[in-house]
Design an enzyme around this catalytic site. Structure first.
Site, short mmCIF file in Angstrom:
data_model
loop_
_atom_site.label_atom_id
_atom_site.label_comp_id
_atom_site.label_asym_id
_atom_site.label_seq_id
_atom_site.Cartn_x
_atom_site.Cartn_y
_atom_site.Cartn_z
N CYS A 2 0.93 -1.40 0.04
CA CYS A 2 0.05 -0.10 -0.09
C CYS A 2 0.83 1.17 -0.10
CB CYS A 2 -0.74 0.19 1.29
SG CYS A 2 -1.78 -1.58 1.45
N TRP A 75 -3.55 -2.16 -1.42
CA TRP A 75 -3.64 -3.17 -2.08
C TRP A 75 -3.99 -4.25 -1.14
CZ3 TRP A 75 -0.51 -7.91 -1.95
CH2 TRP A 75 -0.34 -8.74 -2.86
N GLY A 102 1.60 -3.28 5.43
CA GLY A 102 2.25 -4.40 6.09
C GLY A 102 1.31 -5.12 6.46
N HIS A 506 9.76 -32.00 -25.22
CA HIS A 506 9.74 -32.81 -23.88
C HIS A 506 8.19 -32.47 -23.23
CE1 HIS A 506 13.78 -34.00 -23.89
NE2 HIS A 506 14.12 -33.09 -24.35
N LYS A 605 3.11 -2.45 -7.63
CA LYS A 605 4.38 -2.25 -7.99
C LYS A 605 5.52 -2.94 -7.35
CE LYS A 605 7.79 -0.75 -10.66
NZ LYS A 605 7.84 -1.50 -11.99
C1 AGP Z 1 7.41 -7.48 -13.04
O1 AGP Z 1 7.04 -6.60 -14.08
C2 AGP Z 1 6.66 -7.36 -11.71
N1 AGP Z 1 5.99 -5.98 -11.63
C3 AGP Z 1 6.96 -8.09 -10.47
O2 AGP Z 1 7.34 -9.41 -10.85
C4 AGP Z 1 8.56 -7.42 -9.91
O3 AGP Z 1 9.54 -7.65 -10.85
C5 AGP Z 1 8.69 -8.44 -8.71
O4 AGP Z 1 7.63 -8.10 -7.90
C6 AGP Z 1 9.95 -7.92 -7.99
O5 AGP Z 1 9.97 -6.61 -7.75
P1 AGP Z 1 11.33 -5.94 -7.07
O6 AGP Z 1 12.09 -5.83 -8.41
O7 AGP Z 1 10.65 -4.50 -6.76
O8 AGP Z 1 11.73 -6.78 -5.96
#
Ligand code: AGP
Length: 610
Positions: A2, A75, A102, A506, A605
């Site tokens: 969030c 989120w 969190g 495979h 994100k």
């Molecule tokens: C990738 O497009 C996603 N947003 C997600 O897989 C992201 O790469 C993953 O959550 C890791 O985030 P970070 O690189 O900030 O640790």
């Protein structure tokens, strides 16, 4: 995960909070809300399901006055997305308001205790338990606002970044963090809170990154009291943040994702300049003192960053002959891995806040491993937990689908392998010089690929009707196939799977049909002829092939139903180019399908919860 904002100072708080929530909306967008203490002393809370713009509609024509407030964009973790579970949450009396990012792991037992004490709850969230606990302590023990927050946070287990208001103290915000990020902005006679610096930078470049178990009291007169949740006083360390506000705008693009794809020539140039300085400049010893005696490297990451780690495995092993394992952080942290002295863990993360990756490196450090992080957000939790960090310097990445961060991560890790190999003598002078020079040509070469975006847009029309899709590649381009598949599925909701091309026979070749396109990363490589055979196997079964080929290729280009050509480059550098058409492909498919490209459903994100 969030987003949290807070403001106290000389301005009206509501506009600052709303703009800040828009900046943080990439962190989660199931619901949003604000709590304001009005000039008249009332505590006004407005919240809505959906996006921040829905909150603005809800709050229209309401009392939005007041120079102190907190805000939240969610989120969902505990409790489904919706009004009932939207933050801010109030205490039973309605006097206290809280926002939280969190997971409180012992919320159920605390909730049961509070219900036993006559408290009633209005939501299913762990967050409401915290604000009810604070009020319960205030009333039972007669503690002050600050002391009751402190006591409550000593009782909760899990991760939190919280900001709390007490309407009886309209000149104070109390905030704290443990396991989730929180930043204080220090303006002129005004103070800000943000889950990261993005809601703060247009007002001030002076920030305080809170550490785990830090608690801060912000007052109307801009006084800051920093302590731990156990009450130990601390001196605030004010740092300067270099983020430019324009980097947080779309800059004329329809979506942040397209902007960030098209920014890659610049972001990669900035990355290469910075990482060359780090790895070859005066402070290179910080990195290589950690690596020089490494017997093994364990790369741990999630999602796209894990794919970058997989590319790095090929580069590091080939250039340094040091064995490399690549582990999903969520698996690594729980599988009781064997970690030996001399192991070095490399954590790869765009946000620097991914909970699984943060926990994985914490465990590795406890077991004696050295930790190097590769990260894009300066001052975030993962670099602050690592022994040293190499920043990718790609600039803020707002689109949920990671693009420019990936190419920067691969560039950093490839250059790390190259410089490390050169120092060890496993990479000769000629190869070292040639590859270092080729790295500098990549930004312009990416620009030439982006110039072909209309070709890719046409390819997207075919893909947009597909119920599912296969992506295949070999060698260091197998992770590119995985990353291309992730891009497609996370923003267009089409199921896609990445596979090593030779694995088709495979099992997956049973799926081949006219209805399922196969995207093939088939640029120049030591195994190009093998890949041609794999493509022939697909064609022989009426499979449709879309290919990424090297400029001048005539063989795969002739076999494929459609293709996009990328400039020639050394195989070990080709993932940095080859992913760009696949980023564009997923973007255009998502647009054709009318998906929410920058804020795809169910995603955020950065996943700062398990
Ligand atoms: C990738 O497009 C996603 N947003 C997600 O897989 C992201 O790469 C993953 O959550 C890791 O985030 P970070 O690189 O900030 O640790």
């Amino acid at each position: 995960m969030c987003g949290i904002v807070g403001y106290i100072g000389r301005r009206q708080a509501y506009p600052v909070l709303i703009k800040g929530l828009h900046r943080l909306e990439y962190r989660g967008y199931d619901s949003a809300g604000v709590a304001l203490i009005s000039a008249g002393g009332s505590l006004n809370v407005y919240k809505s399901q959906g996006k921040v713009s829905d909150l603005e509609d809800t709050a229209q024509n309401r009392d939005l006055t007041g120079c102190i407030g907190i805000g939240h964009t969610r989120w969902a973790t505990h409790g489904e997305p919706g009004f009932r579970n939207a933050h801010p949450h109030l205490s039973q009396s309605g006097r206290l308001a809280i926002v939280h990012n969190g997971i409180i792991e012992n919320y159920a037992s605390l909730r049961e205790m509070l219900i036993g004490q006559g408290r009633t709850f209005n939501s299913d969230t762990d967050t409401e338990v915290v604000v009810q606990l604070i009020e319960y302590i205030q009333e039972k023990d007669g503690l002050s606002f600050v002391a009751s927050v402190q006591r409550a946070l000593q009782m909760v287990q899990g991760a939190y970044a919280v900001a709390v208001l007490d309407m009886r103290q309209p000149d104070t915000i109390v905030a704290a963090r443990k396991g989730s990020p929180l930043v204080v902005g220090v303006g002129d006679d005004e103070l800000f809170l943000g889950s990261d610096a993005s809601p703060i930078v247009e007002y001030t470049d002076r920030v305080i990154y809170l550490d785990d178990e830090d608690m801060v009291v912000l007052r109307q007169d801009a006084a800051i009291t920093l302590m731990t949740v156990r009450g130990e006083r601390k001196t605030p360390q004010i740092q300067q943040v270099t983020m430019d506000v324009s980097q947080l705008e779309k800059g004329g693009y329809d979506h942040f994702m397209l902007k960030e794809i098209c920014e890659q020539p610049q972001s990669l140039r900035s990355c290469l300049q910075s990482v060359r300085q780090t790895l070859i400049g005066p402070d290179a010893e910080r990195v290589f003192s950690l690596l020089q005696n490494a017997n093994r490297v364990i790369i741990t990451a999630c999602g796209t960053s894990w794919h970058a780690g997989l590319v790095a495995k090929y580069a590091i092993e080939r250039m340094t002959r040091v064995p490399v394992e690549v582990d999903y952080a969520s698996e690594f942290r729980y599988r009781q891995p064997v970690i030996n002295p001399g192991d070095v863990v490399i954590a790869v993360s765009q946000s620097g806040e991914t909970a699984d990756t943060l926990a994985a490196i914490g465990m590795a450090k406890e077991q004696g491993a050295g930790v190097l992080s590769v990260c894009n957000v300066i001052g975030s939790s993962i670099p602050r937990t690592s022994d040293c960090v190499i920043y990718t310097m790609a600039g803020p990445e707002i689109g949920v689908a990671s693009t420019k961060a990936f190419t920067a991560q691969v560039a950093v890790l490839t250059m790390l392998a190259l410089v490390w190999g050169h120092r060890k003598g496993t990479v000769g002078e000629a190869e070292y010089t040639a590859l270092m020079q080729q790295l500098d040509t990549l930004p312009d070469k990416i620009g030439r690929i982006i110039a072909q975006k209309e070709t890719v847009r046409k390819m997207a029309q075919t893909l947009s009707f597909a119920p599912s899709c296969l992506y295949i590649g070999r060698g260091c381009n197998y992770p590119v196939a995985l990353e291309g598949a992730l891009k497609l599925k996370e923003i267009s909701y089409i199921h896609a799977e990445g596979y090593p091309a030779a694995e088709m026979k495979h099992g997956p070749i049973a799926l081949i049909s006219q209805e399922m396109p196969v995207v093939t990363v088939a640029t120049e490589s030591a195994v190009y002829d093998k890949l041609v055979s794999n493509i022939q196997e697909i064609r022989a079964r009426q499979g449709r092939v879309m290919a990424v080929v090297t400029e001048g290729d005539t063989e795969v280009a002739r076999m494929a139903d459609s293709y996009v050509a990328v400039p020639q480059v050394a195989e070990c550098l080709s993932p940095i180019l080859n992913i760009v058409p696949l980023q564009l492909l997923s973007y255009y498919v998502a647009c054709l399908k009318g998906c929410d490209v920058d804020q795809p459903r169910n995603l955020a994100k950065s996943v700062t919860v398990e």
